[in-house]
Design a protein around this motif. Structure first.
Motif, PDB file in Angstrom:
ATOM      1  N   MET A   1       0.841  -1.196   0.000  1.00  0.00           N
ATOM      2  CA  MET A   1       0.000   0.000   0.000  1.00  0.00           C
ATOM      3  C   MET A   1       0.875   1.244   0.000  1.00  0.00           C
ATOM      4  O   MET A   1       1.755   1.397   0.844  1.00  0.00           O
ATOM      5  CB  MET A   1      -0.900   0.002   1.246  1.00  0.00           C
ATOM      6  N   LYS A   4      -0.182   7.240  -1.026  1.00  0.00           N
ATOM      7  CA  LYS A   4      -1.242   7.886  -1.788  1.00  0.00           C
ATOM      8  C   LYS A   4      -2.588   7.221  -1.552  1.00  0.00           C
ATOM      9  O   LYS A   4      -3.642   7.843  -1.671  1.00  0.00           O
ATOM     10  CB  LYS A   4      -0.887   7.849  -3.282  1.00  0.00           C
ATOM     11  N   GLU A   5      -2.588   5.925  -1.221  1.00  0.00           N
ATOM     12  CA  GLU A   5      -3.823   5.166  -1.074  1.00  0.00           C
ATOM     13  C   GLU A   5      -4.373   5.188   0.352  1.00  0.00           C
ATOM     14  O   GLU A   5      -5.355   4.517   0.639  1.00  0.00           O
ATOM     15  CB  GLU A   5      -3.581   3.717  -1.494  1.00  0.00           C
ATOM     16  N   HIS A  89      -7.019  12.077   4.118  1.00  0.00           N
ATOM     17  CA  HIS A  89      -5.850  11.428   3.515  1.00  0.00           C
ATOM     18  C   HIS A  89      -4.728  11.458   4.540  1.00  0.00           C
ATOM     19  O   HIS A  89      -4.284  12.540   4.948  1.00  0.00           O
ATOM     20  CB  HIS A  89      -5.446  12.175   2.248  1.00  0.00           C
ATOM     21  N   PRO A 120      -9.754   2.727  -1.137  1.00  0.00           N
ATOM     22  CA  PRO A 120      -8.792   2.812  -2.251  1.00  0.00           C
ATOM     23  C   PRO A 120      -8.832   4.165  -2.953  1.00  0.00           C
ATOM     24  O   PRO A 120      -9.870   4.829  -3.005  1.00  0.00           O
ATOM     25  CB  PRO A 120      -9.247   1.685  -3.187  1.00  0.00           C
ATOM     26  N   GLU A 121      -7.709   4.558  -3.478  1.00  0.00           N
ATOM     27  CA  GLU A 121      -7.594   5.810  -4.230  1.00  0.00           C
ATOM     28  C   GLU A 121      -8.568   5.836  -5.401  1.00  0.00           C
ATOM     29  O   GLU A 121      -9.121   6.887  -5.742  1.00  0.00           O
ATOM     30  CB  GLU A 121      -6.162   5.961  -4.747  1.00  0.00           C
ATOM     31  N   SER A 122      -8.812   4.666  -6.014  1.00  0.00           N
ATOM     32  CA  SER A 122      -9.723   4.599  -7.167  1.00  0.00           C
ATOM     33  C   SER A 122     -11.141   5.041  -6.792  1.00  0.00           C
ATOM     34  O   SER A 122     -11.818   5.707  -7.571  1.00  0.00           O
ATOM     35  CB  SER A 122      -9.752   3.174  -7.731  1.00  0.00           C
TER      36      SER A 122
END
Length: 217
Positions: A1, A4-5, A89, A120-122
């Protein structure tokens, strides 16, 4: 991981998702400071509290435009997509720093004995994209509403101007130009009416917001 995530959800205290008071901009503020204040327009109380602690926060939201029932002025409100929740974040996993923020109830966990749930970042990117698309659609709809009202009011004022001006204008001559030609031979009262109508037409054309157009009676 990767760092950023590392997105996590928080529960917010009731009332902290409402819009905070506008940031005060100092007279000697730099362009960068002014741009930062503009980007933070409409931020909620919880977002401001977290940002003041140096915590990156994302609260999915949309803008709602309403007309005040007494003043008829347009009011903008930022409405959260997820009532009671926001995302933070935390690349350095500073959970305690988040929990210490006044408007935070807790970090979202799957159970009492598990750690904060990571998103998740997505997923965050999809939410941001959906918010951006909605904002663009709202902006376009607002622009159409503004231009439709500008045209409607301009036509009304032009109609009033035609009734006052002497006959004889050729279709190829713009109404404004015709007014400049004939105003000198009109009565004082008629001249005042023409100048007032032209002034309102000029204000309509110069107006940059819906509220400014609505103010041109």
């Amino acid at each position: 991981m990767t760092s950023k995530e590392r997105w996590y959800a928080i529960r917010t205290k009731p009332g902290t998702q409402r819009m905070a008071k506008p940031l005060l901009i100092a007279a000697n503020a730099t362009e960068k400071e002014k741009e930062s204040a503009e980007r933070r327009k409409g931020e909620s109380i919880i977002e401001r509290q977290l940002r003041q602690k140096g915590i990156d926060v994302y609260m999915p939201a949309s803008w709602l435009r309403l007309k005040h029932h007494r003043t008829n002025k347009m009011i903008e409100r930022r409405i959260p997509f997820l009532v009671g929740y926001a995302f933070v974040h935390l690349p350095d996993l500073e959970f305690e720093k988040v929990r210490e923020v006044e408007g935070v109830v807790c970090m979202l966990s799957s159970s009492r004995f598990s750690g904060p749930v990571r998103f998740p970042e997505s997923l965050i990117s999809k939410l941001m994209l959906a918010e951006f698309d909605e904002a663009q659609a709202e902006q376009h709809a607002g622009w159409q509403e503004m231009e439709n009202l500008r045209f409607k009011r301009s036509e009304q004022l032009r109609g009033q101007l035609k009734k006052i001006l002497p006959k004889g204008r050729v279709r190829t001559v713009p109404l404004r130009d015709w007014a400049d030609v004939v105003i000198g031979r009109m009565s004082t009262g008629a001249q005042s009416q023409v100048r007032a109508l032209i002034d309102r037409l000029d204000k309509l054309q110069a107006a940059e917001t819906l509220a400014e157009i609505e103010e041109v009676a």
